[in-house]
Write an enzyme that holds these catalytic residues in place. Sequence first.
Site, PDB file in Angstrom:
ATOM      1  N   GLY A   1      18.801 -71.493  16.870  1.00  0.00           N
ATOM      2  CA  GLY A   1      18.949 -72.097  15.550  1.00  0.00           C
ATOM      3  C   GLY A   1      19.336 -71.034  14.543  1.00  0.00           C
TER       4      GLY A   1
ATOM      5  CG  MET B   1      14.134 -71.473   7.301  1.00  0.00           C
ATOM      6  SD  MET B   1      13.410 -70.392   6.034  1.00  0.00           S
ATOM      7  CE  MET B   1      11.824 -69.970   6.780  1.00  0.00           C
TER       8      MET B   1
ATOM      9  CG  ASN C   1       8.170 -76.653   8.065  1.00  0.00           C
ATOM     10  OD1 ASN C   1       7.173 -75.940   8.149  1.00  0.00           O
ATOM     11  ND2 ASN C   1       9.073 -76.528   7.113  1.00  0.00           N
TER      12      ASN C   1
ATOM     13  CB  SER D   1       5.481 -69.661   4.029  1.00  0.00           C
ATOM     14  OG  SER D   1       5.741 -70.062   2.691  1.00  0.00           O
TER      15      SER D   1
ATOM     16  N   GLY E   1      10.961 -69.107   2.762  1.00  0.00           N
ATOM     17  CA  GLY E   1      12.246 -69.659   2.357  1.00  0.00           C
ATOM     18  C   GLY E   1      13.358 -68.645   2.466  1.00  0.00           C
TER      19      GLY E   1
ATOM     20  CE  LYS F   1       5.441 -73.021   5.952  1.00  0.00           C
ATOM     21  NZ  LYS F   1       6.279 -74.173   5.929  1.00  0.00           N
TER      22      LYS F   1
ATOM     23  CG  HIS G   1       1.721 -72.588   2.885  1.00  0.00           C
ATOM     24  ND1 HIS G   1       2.999 -73.075   2.684  1.00  0.00           N
ATOM     25  CD2 HIS G   1       1.671 -71.406   2.222  1.00  0.00           C
ATOM     26  CE1 HIS G   1       3.679 -72.225   1.945  1.00  0.00           C
ATOM     27  NE2 HIS G   1       2.898 -71.202   1.657  1.00  0.00           N
ATOM     28  CG  ASN G   2       4.737 -76.528   3.599  1.00  0.00           C
ATOM     29  OD1 ASN G   2       4.441 -75.336   3.705  1.00  0.00           O
ATOM     30  ND2 ASN G   2       5.931 -76.992   3.928  1.00  0.00           N
TER      31      ASN G   2
ATOM     32  CD  GLU H   1       5.828 -75.435  -0.672  1.00  0.00           C
ATOM     33  OE1 GLU H   1       5.554 -74.668   0.273  1.00  0.00           O
ATOM     34  OE2 GLU H   1       6.826 -76.192  -0.659  1.00  0.00           O
ATOM     35  CE1 TYR H   2       5.498 -80.637   0.140  1.00  0.00           C
ATOM     36  CE2 TYR H   2       5.336 -82.916  -0.540  1.00  0.00           C
ATOM     37  CZ  TYR H   2       5.908 -81.956   0.251  1.00  0.00           C
ATOM     38  OH  TYR H   2       6.886 -82.308   1.153  1.00  0.00           O
TER      39      TYR H   2
END
Lengths: 306, 306, 306, 306
Positions: free
Chosen positions: C7, C11, C97, C123, C125, C175, C178-179, C182-183
């Site tokens: 990939g 990222m 994710n 994490s 980005g 993770k 974590h997100n 973050e939201y």
Amino acid sequence: MQLAMVGMGRMGGNMARRLALGGHRVVAFDVDFETTKAIAAEHHEIHPVADLAALVAAMPAPRAIWIMVPHQVVDATIAALLDAGLESGDLIIDGGNSNYREGQHRACKLAESDIHFADCGTSGGIWGLKNGYSLMIGGKSEAIELIAPALTTLAANDGKGWAHVGPVGSGHFVKMVHNGIEYGMMQAFAEGFELMQAKSEFALDMHQIARVWQKGSVVSSWLLDLTADALEQDKGLSSLSDYMDDSGEGRWTVNESVDLGVPTPVLTLALQMRFRSRQQDAYSGKIVNAMRAGFGGHAIKPAGKA
Amino acid sequence: MQLAMVGMGRMGGNMARRLALGGHRVVAFDVDFETTKAIAAEHHEIHPVADLAALVAAMPAPRAIWIMVPHQVVDATIAALLDAGLESGDLIIDGGNSNYREGQHRACKLAESDIHFADCGTSGGIWGLKNGYSLMIGGKSEAIELIAPALTTLAANDGKGWAHVGPVGSGHFVKMVHNGIEYGMMQAFAEGFELMQAKSEFALDMHQIARVWQKGSVVSSWLLDLTADALEQDKGLSSLSDYMDDSGEGRWTVNESVDLGVPTPVLTLALQMRFRSRQQDAYSGKIVNAMRAGFGGHAIKPAGKA
Amino acid sequence: MQLAMVGMGRMGGNMARRLALGGHRVVAFDVDFETTKAIAAEHHEIHPVADLAALVAAMPAPRAIWIMVPHQVVDATIAALLDAGLESGDLIIDGGNSNYREGQHRACKLAESDIHFADCGTSGGIWGLKNGYSLMIGGKSEAIELIAPALTTLAANDGKGWAHVGPVGSGHFVKMVHNGIEYGMMQAFAEGFELMQAKSEFALDMHQIARVWQKGSVVSSWLLDLTADALEQDKGLSSLSDYMDDSGEGRWTVNESVDLGVPTPVLTLALQMRFRSRQQDAYSGKIVNAMRAGFGGHAIKPAGKA
Amino acid sequence: MQLAMVGMGRMGGNMARRLALGGHRVVAFDVDFETTKAIAAEHHEIHPVADLAALVAAMPAPRAIWIMVPHQVVDATIAALLDAGLESGDLIIDGGNSNYREGQHRACKLAESDIHFADCGTSGGIWGLKNGYSLMIGGKSEAIELIAPALTTLAANDGKGWAHVGPVGSGHFVKMVHNGIEYGMMQAFAEGFELMQAKSEFALDMHQIARVWQKGSVVSSWLLDLTADALEQDKGLSSLSDYMDDSGEGRWTVNESVDLGVPTPVLTLALQMRFRSRQQDAYSGKIVNAMRAGFGGHAIKPAGKA
């Protein structure tokens, strides 16, 4: 008509009674045969059976079998019914509080044996015996027509309180949303009464207020009626704890809103405040206090001080 | 008994009618005299007056004057009544949706002139004429006894639908919380119906579901009755916008919860979703998108693309 | 060490670059070979391969293969790797994710072929190439030790920004949370800035405020830094829409809170406000308006009027 | 420059120190003269005074007087300063956490005596002495120019961490929103950590996770740094209670959102979860349980059973 009822608990027992009072023959089964016999003793239309093989044998095909058992044992009950000799063309109705996706799955599997399945959401609680139930049923039309007379007897509103709402799954889906709304309404009342209780300068009488709202106000509702009755018996509600349990449908509603991308803040918060009521010494609060102490030197209540 | 009604709008006009039907003499006033005359023409017990001086002159002391005007003009109305000659011992009842703190303030000021004040929360909307109102009134007992016959006539539930809930301020306080709860209940229903509407695979019929819940279900309530009726007339509710207004009591409820330190997530979110419904091109969304673009290179919908 | 990266998106491409800069040999693959070749042209340590068979052939066993693909195609990628000849003792790291439960399931299935699996939450980005990533990895210690040198190179904080947080599943679980946080943080900032923007009497300058908060204030954070930069470039954020997308982890976080019975009102509302931002002509608003019209004769904005 | 500091508490004392270190002459006052003398003993630029008359006498006009006292005594402090002989052209800066509307009111009243007023929101907590503060100040330009050198010394970010954000009131308004955001961020972290703590199957190490998120992750922030440090010292946070206090700004933020009609679900819920943390035997829970018992015969935990 003739119907089997599997599960003689608070809901199943009363539904058997209401069906019998309506002139239907009910073949009744419960894991506890004593319970079954006691209920059957009340009405000659209720025929107790000691096991599921006897239940199947007691009914001509096609059979309509209503199961009213805790959602954790629905699959085991269905498996046992298959073992007991259910035949092609028979119909199983799950009238409990199952997750609608499980109903869809069950219908699929039963279809392999050519057995019909319908999922029926049943509201009304312990008052259903007297007032009738609100019934929302999902399944194929031909299956539901089979049991229409029983549904009409069970239903509130002079027999009009039932509806075929859609395909298999839709009955429990609609009931799930019903319960989600119920959570929201209950929490709305709870917050309002708490606010009034906290306004000590007015020394408000919660029972008086609940009564005056019962008729003519915008919040008049069955839930308010129940609140007024409870406050009459115990003004301070001192016999009740503030620990709020939940029985699953509220959780499924939130998960569904997440799946569908529909915002449901009120239904969700009603559920989460139940979760919160069960916490003691919440870790979240300690984290906030750790931060407050860190940046501000805020005096934080040490643990264990009430 | 005899009573003056100031304000012949949707609420005041109907209350005058209900009082007259109950055999009371109503001296009626509105800023629009034509409206007053039209209503007075319906009942010989309604006596129209063209100004407040005439209203005062038309009544023997002690006078009971019910004002039913928008909360923005309550103070001006009271001032005008004082100018018109109110006397020591007279009673003013504010039956509208005022903030309870303003009522406390008004009572204080009127007490200097030895004029009584009571604050009455009035629920029932346009249906009150026929069904009676739910009335929660605050004030001194001697003042409220004066108008008890009128309250009994106005009240729902065969005259029992009113209560003297506490001192001045408490009537509007209780009504404020009532409306806060109402917001929560409405939002709970709204979220539930939206969820069902979004579940397109079931093609649910909202009107059918509302009807089946009306009797026997836990969510049965007047608000559900109104929803069922609205859905009958317009299945898709296509004639209605999703812009939700508010009239103040929900805001006061949230402010009160902040003052008292009582958590009211459901009542608050119900209000805030109304606020949200009025936003277009919300700045908050742009801020979130600015961050998402900043850290993640997330493709963000540019402005103006639907 | 040597590692394969599957990939070459935003990222994966950057991670390959950072690994190569750190002296590791990276066998690189993407469904688009042109992309792979372009990235490989930047560093002689990046070796492009055109298919997964070539990838397997290019590496001695035991192989460490980092997959950085959309979560929808992780299973297909793993299947293709198995087809391409992965051997007992090889290790697959899912760095994207994915839902943590899927990782647990994948580990189970791969264990049947004696292939290791680790799940790594990543994490950072688009800034990770320069600053390093924050990496939280789950799996067995022996597997993770294999790739520790690569993790140290990828990590922020001078190589200390990674941690083996627990068994398989725990990497993506952490993770996910974590997100979720973050939201919540993003929505907190968004609401605050919206409130300031709405306070028109002060004519506040959002960029100035973001800048002054960046250092020394309690809300200083990377998200605020990004906001300040975005506001510098476009003061009114006029180029951005308010339509807020989501990429799944916030939803999983809410589902997890429902499963665990942990109240997460802030994380949940942050998600639901994203849902709300996508609605046009929300059915919930129409339901509320139908009720308001029903009980109160409230004038409701008709549909289609802005 | 020369400045008076009124209030030698945690904030005021440190600000006096930082100003003195920056070469400014600080006339220092506190209700407790011993405290003032102790701080003054640290720096020869700090001149202790025993009362406000001495403070006024010690400074040439026009005087800049920074008050850093609890918001409940700001008015009394200002009144005492006027009594002590403040003159036309002097400037009072309120650097505490006052409600912005009070600042607007104070400015109005002081303008009658031709005394300037500025309101300064001050963030940074106990770390400000070392790192500098984030300062957002409201008032007239001519007043703020007077104290620009002091602001530059106090500010973080090499003196750039202050801003004149708008007219009187805007300084505390912006600080109020800052604190509202802070509440939201703290609650977001708290919920996330609680969720991870509740996931017992992974036996996650909260300190390890906080550390790995500190650099390179999207949630990196000062609040996370403080959390990581606190977790290092006390892994289980067992010394802290979960009772969360609040100091007012969060409440004002919610009230402001209600006034402006701006939805702030995250900021509001963060505050309300603090309220909830203080409840024991919540009446709302009892109301919900009264209803559940009423309709369903749900077994409800009796009061007093843990």
